[in-house]
Enzyme design. Sequence first.
Site, PDB file in Angstrom:
ATOM      1  N   TRP A   1       0.849  -1.209   0.000  1.00 40.12           N
ATOM      2  CA  TRP A   1       0.000   0.000   0.000  1.00 40.12           C
ATOM      3  C   TRP A   1       0.872   1.242   0.000  1.00 40.12           C
ATOM      4  O   TRP A   1       1.879   1.286   0.717  1.00 40.12           O
ATOM      5  CB  TRP A   1      -0.850  -0.012   1.268  1.00 40.12           C
ATOM      6  CG  TRP A   1      -1.400   1.323   1.680  1.00 40.12           C
ATOM      7  CD1 TRP A   1      -0.707   2.351   2.267  1.00 40.12           C
ATOM      8  CD2 TRP A   1      -2.736   1.785   1.535  1.00 40.12           C
ATOM      9  NE1 TRP A   1      -1.545   3.422   2.485  1.00 40.12           N
ATOM     10  CE2 TRP A   1      -2.797   3.110   2.053  1.00 40.12           C
ATOM     11  CE3 TRP A   1      -3.918   1.217   1.019  1.00 40.12           C
ATOM     12  CZ2 TRP A   1      -3.973   3.858   2.072  1.00 40.12           C
ATOM     13  CZ3 TRP A   1      -5.087   1.974   1.058  1.00 40.12           C
ATOM     14  CH2 TRP A   1      -5.101   3.269   1.571  1.00 40.12           C
TER      15      TRP A   1
ATOM     16  N   ASP B   1       0.572   9.226   0.788  1.00 45.65           N
ATOM     17  CA  ASP B   1       1.156  10.533   0.444  1.00 45.65           C
ATOM     18  C   ASP B   1       2.563  10.514  -0.165  1.00 45.65           C
ATOM     19  O   ASP B   1       3.453   9.810   0.329  1.00 45.65           O
ATOM     20  CB  ASP B   1       1.314  11.394   1.696  1.00 45.65           C
ATOM     21  CG  ASP B   1       0.162  11.319   2.647  1.00 45.65           C
ATOM     22  OD1 ASP B   1      -0.837  10.669   2.335  1.00 45.65           O
ATOM     23  OD2 ASP B   1       0.275  11.913   3.723  1.00 45.65           O
TER      24      ASP B   1
ATOM     25  N   GLN C   1       4.518   7.371   1.580  1.00 44.98           N
ATOM     26  CA  GLN C   1       4.045   6.543   2.678  1.00 44.98           C
ATOM     27  C   GLN C   1       3.813   5.133   2.149  1.00 44.98           C
ATOM     28  O   GLN C   1       3.159   4.949   1.107  1.00 44.98           O
ATOM     29  CB  GLN C   1       2.736   7.119   3.242  1.00 44.98           C
ATOM     30  CG  GLN C   1       2.932   8.439   3.960  1.00 44.98           C
ATOM     31  CD  GLN C   1       3.498   8.231   5.352  1.00 44.98           C
ATOM     32  OE1 GLN C   1       2.770   7.884   6.282  1.00 44.98           O
ATOM     33  NE2 GLN C   1       4.796   8.417   5.499  1.00 44.98           N
TER      34      GLN C   1
ATOM     35  N   SER D   1       4.261  11.323   7.192  1.00 46.01           N
ATOM     36  CA  SER D   1       4.680  12.171   6.067  1.00 46.01           C
ATOM     37  C   SER D   1       5.653  13.274   6.456  1.00 46.01           C
ATOM     38  O   SER D   1       5.691  13.710   7.610  1.00 46.01           O
ATOM     39  CB  SER D   1       3.454  12.786   5.413  1.00 46.01           C
ATOM     40  OG  SER D   1       2.788  11.797   4.687  1.00 46.01           O
TER      41      SER D   1
ATOM     42  N   ARG E   1       1.385  17.101  12.572  1.00 37.44           N
ATOM     43  CA  ARG E   1       2.211  16.293  11.662  1.00 37.44           C
ATOM     44  C   ARG E   1       2.464  16.944  10.304  1.00 37.44           C
ATOM     45  O   ARG E   1       1.903  17.944   9.956  1.00 37.44           O
ATOM     46  CB  ARG E   1       1.575  14.919  11.466  1.00 37.44           C
ATOM     47  CG  ARG E   1       0.179  14.926  10.924  1.00 37.44           C
ATOM     48  CD  ARG E   1      -0.335  13.474  10.784  1.00 37.44           C
ATOM     49  NE  ARG E   1      -1.728  13.465  10.369  1.00 37.44           N
ATOM     50  CZ  ARG E   1      -2.754  13.452  11.212  1.00 37.44           C
ATOM     51  NH1 ARG E   1      -2.562  13.424  12.509  1.00 37.44           N
ATOM     52  NH2 ARG E   1      -3.992  13.464  10.749  1.00 37.44           N
ATOM     53  N   ASP E   2       3.320  16.243   9.550  1.00 35.48           N
ATOM     54  CA  ASP E   2       3.620  16.510   8.137  1.00 35.48           C
ATOM     55  C   ASP E   2       4.467  17.769   7.946  1.00 35.48           C
ATOM     56  O   ASP E   2       4.051  18.718   7.264  1.00 35.48           O
ATOM     57  CB  ASP E   2       2.318  16.586   7.315  1.00 35.48           C
ATOM     58  CG  ASP E   2       1.415  15.375   7.534  1.00 35.48           C
ATOM     59  OD1 ASP E   2       1.945  14.335   7.966  1.00 35.48           O
ATOM     60  OD2 ASP E   2       0.204  15.476   7.300  1.00 35.48           O
TER      61      ASP E   2
ATOM     62  N   GLU F   1      -3.885  18.548   7.089  1.00 35.44           N
ATOM     63  CA  GLU F   1      -2.772  17.640   6.853  1.00 35.44           C
ATOM     64  C   GLU F   1      -1.908  18.169   5.698  1.00 35.44           C
ATOM     65  O   GLU F   1      -2.363  18.908   4.832  1.00 35.44           O
ATOM     66  CB  GLU F   1      -3.298  16.248   6.485  1.00 35.44           C
ATOM     67  CG  GLU F   1      -4.083  15.593   7.607  1.00 35.44           C
ATOM     68  CD  GLU F   1      -4.451  14.150   7.295  1.00 35.44           C
ATOM     69  OE1 GLU F   1      -4.104  13.278   8.101  1.00 35.44           O
ATOM     70  OE2 GLU F   1      -5.098  13.900   6.267  1.00 35.44           O
TER      71      GLU F   1
HETATM   72  C1  FRU Z   1      -2.438  12.078   4.962  1.00 39.14           C
HETATM   73  C2  FRU Z   1      -1.864  11.445   6.210  1.00 39.14           C
HETATM   74  C3  FRU Z   1      -0.820  12.340   6.842  1.00 39.14           C
HETATM   75  C4  FRU Z   1       0.010  11.359   7.626  1.00 39.14           C
HETATM   76  C5  FRU Z   1       0.007  10.157   6.728  1.00 39.14           C
HETATM   77  C6  FRU Z   1      -0.012   8.845   7.444  1.00 39.14           C
HETATM   78  O1  FRU Z   1      -2.962  11.133   4.078  1.00 39.14           O
HETATM   79  O2  FRU Z   1      -2.893  11.126   7.129  1.00 39.14           O
HETATM   80  O3  FRU Z   1      -1.355  13.378   7.638  1.00 39.14           O
HETATM   81  O4  FRU Z   1       1.294  11.845   7.859  1.00 39.14           O
HETATM   82  O5  FRU Z   1      -1.153  10.251   5.918  1.00 39.14           O
HETATM   83  O6  FRU Z   1       0.105   7.785   6.544  1.00 39.14           O
END
Ligand code: FRU
Length: 507
Positions: free
Chosen positions: A47, A50, A66, A110, A172-173, A227
């Site tokens: 799978w 991002d 990811q 991410s 995050r991110d 996000e």
């Molecule tokens: C967005 C998200 C991000 C996170 C990642 C986890 O699709 O939820 O915020 O870092 O995917 O897989």
Amino acid sequence: MVRDDPNAPFTSHEQALARADQGVAEQAATRLDRWYPTFHVTSPGGWINDPNGLCHYNGRWHAFFQLHPFGTQWGPMHWGHASSADLAHWRPEPVALAPSLEAERAGVYSGSALTGPDGLLYAFYTAHRWRNGVNEDDGNLEVQCLATSADGIRFEKRGVVVGNPEGLRDFRDPKVWRQGDAWLMVVGRRSPDGRGEIVLHRSEDLLSWRPAGVLYRHPDPSVYMLECPDFFELEAPDGARRWVLCFSAMGARPSGYRFRNFNNAGYLVGTWRPGGPFVPEGDFRPLDWGQNFYAPQTLEAPDGRRILMGWMSPNGGALPTQDDGWCGQLTVPRELALGADGALRCAPARELEALWGPASELGALELAANEELVVAGDLAVGCVDVTLDLGASTAERCGLKVHATADGGFTYVGYDDQTRRVALDRLAARAGERGYRAAPVAESQLAGGELTLRVLLDRGSVEVFVGDGAQMLSAYSLPGPGPRALALVAEGGTLRASRLAVRRPRG
Ligand code: FRU
């Protein structure tokens, strides 16, 4: 509540990477390729979601993403990796980051990458774990981490660089860029009062960071998290510079044609001076109107172009490719520019021209009312340019059936004269989600009554660029067995297409 040292390893990173590579290889060994992409970035198996760490480093383009290497569902996150010499042809690389520190027990989420002053590649990412150490019930604990690399392939973990003193459940991110004589980082968060916000952090050395205020707070109280923020400058046609703030909003409710996806990615254009807040000048606009688009990220190319790739998200549902050993692909790289109307213009990166052989020009075509004309008997992968002469047509809807198969399945891409929108309609899909999305076509997008569509077809997807790139639509298109035809079609009236050109993969 977890209390241990967030930087303490719970396993060897080397071994965790080897297990992840093995997981990907096992799924790749039995993968079915009926819908597996030929020119989009994905993993050989497992799978993906991002795009992460998009960059040009040591002479190659790098797309991290990811990755759950042990199944075709979302699961404990790793950073998968593909690289390219030309931005058009990608090759798989070993898994780049696997969870190995206490802070990232539930995944490496991410983030972004850039070249540091010492020539190393700096990758910033979110370390994710469950607050109770066991499951999601009590929420997450998210902090920002750094890993560095001398070759863009193997990374050394440097641990937590931005903590989470407020104990926010969503934080995050990180996206990092050079601003003047410092580096800045945007991070998305759910604020202590439950609102979607983007905050800044600042550093003089990429290692020690301090908070630098709230850049943007979403005005809609139902939006609880932003996000994958991204923030960059573009020059408008009049030479003025504007800031573009991209994010993927969680919680917005559907409204007419907008916010139809599970979560929705888009952008604001506005002004900003370091130290102050971002001041939007217009409304939030979708970056892409299709069913399968989320979590985009940009990079600045060595020649200064701003290039964006998004994740073709299954949009909260299941994707039939999950039975085939893989799930998820990135969109093609898209070049961004700012239009005179303050909205983005997007085109497939010019490097993608390397994918296609010579155009087969089918000339001007006239269709009688309700006529359908098959123009290619089998076009699973290709680039189609069609110019609809709306001034010389009476059709209520006109456009293309793509991936049309003997079982009656197809995906429709065309213009609806009643709604004045371009629709990407999967009503006749034989696999996967149905339904449609429709992007507006402003009068200014019609050049002398003509509307041009560029359609990129891969084995399991379609991406549509409308007019001068003011709108895009991306979706999976999962055809049934046998040849996949391309047809021009008119409904409720006649159609004149002044140009139809089909290009197939080169070589
Ligand atoms: C967005 C998200 C991000 C996170 C990642 C986890 O699709 O939820 O915020 O870092 O995917 O897989």
